[in-house]
Design a protein around this motif. Structure first.
Motif, PDB file in Angstrom:
ATOM      1  N   MET A 279       0.921 -10.365 -10.889  1.00 16.74           N
ATOM      2  CA  MET A 279       1.088 -10.802 -12.277  1.00 16.74           C
ATOM      3  C   MET A 279       2.561 -10.993 -12.603  1.00 16.74           C
ATOM      4  O   MET A 279       3.395 -10.119 -12.327  1.00 16.74           O
ATOM      5  CB  MET A 279       0.472  -9.765 -13.217  1.00 16.74           C
TER       6      MET A 279
ATOM      7  N   LEU B 275      -1.728 -14.216 -11.689  1.00 15.39           N
ATOM      8  CA  LEU B 275      -1.920 -14.282 -13.140  1.00 15.39           C
ATOM      9  C   LEU B 275      -0.552 -14.406 -13.813  1.00 15.39           C
ATOM     10  O   LEU B 275       0.295 -13.516 -13.677  1.00 15.39           O
ATOM     11  CB  LEU B 275      -2.654 -13.032 -13.628  1.00 15.39           C
TER      12      LEU B 275
ATOM     13  N   LEU C  13       1.557 -14.126 -16.899  1.00 15.61           N
ATOM     14  CA  LEU C  13       1.543 -13.485 -18.218  1.00 15.61           C
ATOM     15  C   LEU C  13       2.756 -13.858 -19.068  1.00 15.61           C
ATOM     16  O   LEU C  13       2.934 -13.306 -20.147  1.00 15.61           O
ATOM     17  CB  LEU C  13       1.485 -11.961 -18.054  1.00 15.61           C
TER      18      LEU C  13
ATOM     19  N   THR D 288       3.277 -16.387 -20.786  1.00 21.65           N
ATOM     20  CA  THR D 288       2.911 -17.104 -22.013  1.00 21.65           C
ATOM     21  C   THR D 288       1.896 -16.342 -22.856  1.00 21.65           C
ATOM     22  O   THR D 288       1.334 -16.898 -23.792  1.00 21.65           O
ATOM     23  CB  THR D 288       2.333 -18.486 -21.664  1.00 21.65           C
ATOM     24  N   VAL D 289       1.664 -15.080 -22.543  1.00 23.81           N
ATOM     25  CA  VAL D 289       0.580 -14.332 -23.191  1.00 23.81           C
ATOM     26  C   VAL D 289       0.825 -14.122 -24.684  1.00 23.81           C
ATOM     27  O   VAL D 289      -0.132 -13.935 -25.452  1.00 23.81           O
ATOM     28  CB  VAL D 289       0.389 -12.974 -22.478  1.00 23.81           C
TER      29      VAL D 289
ATOM     30  N   ARG E   5      -2.568  -6.483 -25.798  1.00 19.09           N
ATOM     31  CA  ARG E   5      -2.808  -7.914 -25.582  1.00 19.09           C
ATOM     32  C   ARG E   5      -2.716  -8.267 -24.094  1.00 19.09           C
ATOM     33  O   ARG E   5      -3.511  -9.057 -23.577  1.00 19.09           O
ATOM     34  CB  ARG E   5      -1.808  -8.748 -26.387  1.00 19.09           C
ATOM     35  N   VAL E   6      -1.753  -7.685 -23.397  1.00 17.50           N
ATOM     36  CA  VAL E   6      -1.642  -7.903 -21.953  1.00 17.50           C
ATOM     37  C   VAL E   6      -2.892  -7.395 -21.253  1.00 17.50           C
ATOM     38  O   VAL E   6      -3.444  -8.059 -20.355  1.00 17.50           O
ATOM     39  CB  VAL E   6      -0.381  -7.205 -21.398  1.00 17.50           C
TER      40      VAL E   6
ATOM     41  N   GLU F 227      -5.873  -7.147 -22.460  1.00 19.13           N
ATOM     42  CA  GLU F 227      -6.973  -8.074 -22.741  1.00 19.13           C
ATOM     43  C   GLU F 227      -6.945  -9.269 -21.797  1.00 19.13           C
ATOM     44  O   GLU F 227      -7.984  -9.685 -21.273  1.00 19.13           O
ATOM     45  CB  GLU F 227      -6.901  -8.551 -24.195  1.00 19.13           C
ATOM     46  N   ARG F 228      -5.751  -9.828 -21.581  1.00 18.79           N
ATOM     47  CA  ARG F 228      -5.638 -10.978 -20.688  1.00 18.79           C
ATOM     48  C   ARG F 228      -5.985 -10.589 -19.244  1.00 18.79           C
ATOM     49  O   ARG F 228      -6.664 -11.342 -18.538  1.00 18.79           O
ATOM     50  CB  ARG F 228      -4.220 -11.550 -20.761  1.00 18.79           C
ATOM     51  N   ILE F 229      -5.528  -9.428 -18.816  1.00 20.70           N
ATOM     52  CA  ILE F 229      -5.863  -8.972 -17.464  1.00 20.70           C
ATOM     53  C   ILE F 229      -7.370  -8.788 -17.328  1.00 20.70           C
ATOM     54  O   ILE F 229      -7.980  -9.209 -16.337  1.00 20.70           O
ATOM     55  CB  ILE F 229      -5.124  -7.662 -17.133  1.00 20.70           C
TER      56      ILE F 229
ATOM     57  N   GLU G 237      -9.791 -10.227 -18.860  1.00 22.47           N
ATOM     58  CA  GLU G 237     -10.477 -11.513 -18.781  1.00 22.47           C
ATOM     59  C   GLU G 237     -10.527 -12.028 -17.344  1.00 22.47           C
ATOM     60  O   GLU G 237     -11.526 -12.621 -16.920  1.00 22.47           O
ATOM     61  CB  GLU G 237      -9.761 -12.544 -19.663  1.00 22.47           C
ATOM     62  N   HIS G 238      -9.442 -11.806 -16.598  1.00 22.85           N
ATOM     63  CA  HIS G 238      -9.343 -12.372 -15.259  1.00 22.85           C
ATOM     64  C   HIS G 238      -9.938 -11.471 -14.178  1.00 22.85           C
ATOM     65  O   HIS G 238     -10.407 -11.979 -13.155  1.00 22.85           O
ATOM     66  CB  HIS G 238      -7.881 -12.683 -14.933  1.00 22.85           C
TER      67      HIS G 238
END
Length: 411
Positions: free
Chosen positions: A291, A351, A353, A355-356, A378-379, A381-383, A385-386
């Protein structure tokens, strides 16, 4: 000969004894005052003055059982976690390790002259803590462990060492690597990540050529680790030095030349370490997720900033040489391409990040790279998702045969 009526002078031995006792009392008073002050203002637990210890293999390791009463705790293995982690993974457990440096660790803000609110982030406010809760909520009936094995100030070659030294013995199913700052932006073609790692200097001084300097250095380091008064004094002296040093005018960075150097340095240092890590994890049957971390200097025109975050941004930009912001943006474009291709070669996942936080008005940064609790959520959440599709694939279909010891069971 004494005059009548005058008391006899103390002998030399008694005077020395008197001054010795006075010095001991003063030193004891200073030490006690420093310990009380550290308890009140820095969360000192009465035992651990410093949250890191020397490690013979990777230079630095989080101090086992360290406690900062403001919300930081390490377990007995030095992981940033309030609970212990069994080396033998319990059946029905999906085990994930988060590795990286200070952003992954969850370090507080380092610019208190601008903001003091986020000096410390609690264990419950780090990326791994949020991610563990999110994954368990999404994977009902499966126990998920997300273990924070990040170490502040480390570089990518330390991940390679740490994996072989300890992490693989815990039988992970997935390892997340959050990198993209500490050893990514070097462009001097002579750079070597092993020789140039700055935090290896104390060990080289103490264990190197014997000298009066190395003797003094070793004793001062001992005092810093053992004496609260020395600990407070040295930190205060460092802060005064940084305030008085000021900044001198620097020549503008030649962006094209720096990028040309970066394209030579990065592949043979940080990228090579990631590729070797990916190959090892592929052989072990472990998912590798690489990441690229968010950085404040990349946010111009992309993230709406509050006045305070704008102040952090401007300080960040002006602390570098002119044109460094342009260099950083173009360097990250190169990192995305190189890391993505590398992950594909080793069967891992990449991944981005950086632009998260695009479009997010809330404050996300506490300094150049460290994040607020909301940003960590928020980070995470993005992790999530993937990685959820990868985990569901592992749990949902026939479990593929893995090396001996991998005993994850559905439940």
């Amino acid at each position: 000969m004494t005059h009548p009526g005058n008391p006899p002078l103390l002998s030399r031995r008694k005077r020395l004894l008197f001054w010795g006792i006075l010095i001991v009392l003063l030193a004891g008073g200073l030490e006690l005052s420093a310990r009380v002050g550290l308890r009140i203002f820095r969360g000192y637990d009465g035992e651990h003055l410093y949250q890191y210890e020397f490690d013979a293999y990777k230079n630095i390791h989080p101090t086992p059982n360290f406690v900062d009463t403001r919300g930081v705790r390490h377990n007995s293995a030095g992981f940033r976690r309030s609970t212990e982690v069994a080396v033998e993974k319990p059946p029905g457990t999906y085990r994930i390790f988060l590795m990286g440096a200070s952003t992954a660790y969850g370090l507080g803000g380092l610019w208190p002259h601008i903001q003091r609110e986020y000096a410390v982030l609690k264990n419950s406010e780090t990326i791994d803590a949020y991610l563990e809760r999110m994954l368990e909520d999404s994977l009902f009936g499966t126990r998920v462990e997300v273990i924070n094995a990040a170490i502040t100030s480390t570089w990518t070659h330390h991940h390679l060492i740490y994996l072989n030294q300890r992490i693989l013995s815990y039988d992970p199913d997935m390892v997340l690597f959050l990198d993209g700052f500490n050893d990514f932006f070097f462009f001097d073609r002579r750079h070597d990540q092993f020789q140039d790692y700055a935090y290896g200097l104390p060990a080289r001084i103490i264990m190197g050529e014997p000298s009066l300097y190395s003797l003094a250095y070793a004793n001062l380091w001992w005092l810093f680790r053992k004496s609260a008064a020395a600990h407070v004094a040295s930190r205060a002296a460092r802060d005064v030095y940084l305030m008085m040093r000021g900044t001198s005018e620097q020549a503008a960075l030649n962006v094209d030349s720096a990028l040309a150097g970066l394209r030579q340095v990065f592949p043979r240092n940080a990228l090579k370490m990631h590729e070797r890590i990916g190959l090892i994890l592929k052989a072990e049957g472990v998912h590798a997720v690489f990441m690229l971390q968010p950085l404040l200097i990349l946010e111009r025109g992309r993230k709406p900033m509050s006045p305070l975050e704008r102040q952090l941004f401007e300080f960040n930009v002006t602390s570098y040489r002119p044109n460094y912001e342009t260099f950083a943006r173009r360097a990250v474009e190169f990192f995305r391409e190189a890391e993505g291709q590398m992950a594909g070669r080793v069967g891992g996942t990449f991944l981005d990040l950086t632009t998260v936080f695009a479009g997010v008005e809330e404050q996300m940064y506490t300094d150049y790279a460290h994040l607020t609790p909301s940003a960590n959520r928020r980070v995470a959440e993005r992790i999530a998702e993937h990685v959820l599709p990868l985990i569901r694939s592992d749990l949902g279909g026939p479990w593929q045969r893995r090396p001996a010891g991998r005993n994850l069971q559905r439940r």
